[in-house]
Design a protein around this motif. Sequence first.
Motif, PDB file in Angstrom:
ATOM      1  N   CYS A   7       0.811  -1.227   0.000  1.00 26.75           N
ATOM      2  CA  CYS A   7       0.000   0.000   0.000  1.00 26.75           C
ATOM      3  C   CYS A   7       0.840   1.271   0.000  1.00 26.75           C
ATOM      4  N   TRP A   8       1.890   1.298   0.802  1.00 28.86           N
ATOM      5  CA  TRP A   8       2.639   2.545   0.956  1.00 28.86           C
ATOM      6  C   TRP A   8       3.921   2.595   0.127  1.00 28.86           C
ATOM      7  N   GLY A  27       2.004   3.831  -2.942  1.00 25.85           N
ATOM      8  CA  GLY A  27       2.213   5.213  -2.521  1.00 25.85           C
ATOM      9  C   GLY A  27       3.525   5.796  -3.007  1.00 25.85           C
ATOM     10  N   GLU A  40       3.732   8.807  -5.777  1.00 27.44           N
ATOM     11  CA  GLU A  40       4.371  10.076  -5.420  1.00 27.44           C
ATOM     12  C   GLU A  40       5.494  10.408  -6.402  1.00 27.44           C
ATOM     13  N   ALA A  81      -0.508  10.709  -2.737  1.00 29.98           N
ATOM     14  CA  ALA A  81      -0.039   9.353  -2.456  1.00 29.98           C
ATOM     15  C   ALA A  81      -0.532   8.874  -1.093  1.00 29.98           C
ATOM     16  N   LEU A  82      -0.551   9.785  -0.129  1.00 25.98           N
ATOM     17  CA  LEU A  82      -1.033   9.448   1.213  1.00 25.98           C
ATOM     18  C   LEU A  82      -2.496   9.030   1.176  1.00 25.98           C
ATOM     19  N   SER A 132      -2.962   5.605  -0.800  1.00 30.62           N
ATOM     20  CA  SER A 132      -2.462   4.472  -0.013  1.00 30.62           C
ATOM     21  C   SER A 132      -3.407   4.120   1.129  1.00 30.62           C
ATOM     22  N   GLY A 166       0.351   6.431   7.107  1.00 32.14           N
ATOM     23  CA  GLY A 166       0.893   7.166   5.973  1.00 32.14           C
ATOM     24  C   GLY A 166       1.639   8.419   6.379  1.00 32.14           C
TER      25      GLY A 166
END
Length: 226
Positions: free
Chosen positions: A88-89, A93, A97, A114-115, A118, A150
Amino acid sequence: MVYTGVANLLVGTLLAMLLVREFAASGFVSRSRLGFRSIGRTVVAVLIGGGLGFALFALQQPPTTDPVVVANVFAQVLPVSIAEIVICWVVVGGSLEALLRHRGLNRYLATGSALVVSSVLFGVYHFAHSPPFNTVEMVVLLTVVGVGTGLIYFVGRSFYGALAFHNFMALIGVVSSLEEDGQIGSYQQPLPPLLATALVAVLVMVGIERLFVRDTYEEEPGDHRV
């Protein structure tokens, strides 16, 4: 154990990190921007993220704070948390980003976008889980939790700091669920399979990112390249 091994270790960690390796090797985004920092910064981030996560866990008055129960559940959810953070990040993400930055978007808007993506992805994927984690109310709640994770990930730029925080947040729901199902008693003694699986998951994660995720350039302190 089969689910943990296949879904989390193989797909969520090994295969996903191979993609991360390509991100860094191609120069698309640096490993530090993806949250993989020096040992010193990592230790500090883990202490901060873990401390904040534990404080929030304790403040919500969980059914038990028995150290053995907490350690067992922490170990049980850790492989899952590693896979969640990576996919996810880091993968989604981090790549989003970087893509938005490459397209010329303001750095704060890129990070904010992106935060949000995610966090929503983390919440929505719980529809595939078993009750009580697949309800609309729980998905919304977990999306909010994802925002907290996040913030630590994108602001602190630390995968492991975000992981420590995220795993403590996961404890709240799992411990409460075990209590409701009357299974908390089976966690009141050390469970070697859970502890061993968690250790393997951490070793795999650290080994991959330290040995195989390399930048195409050596990033200097203060370097803000994507």
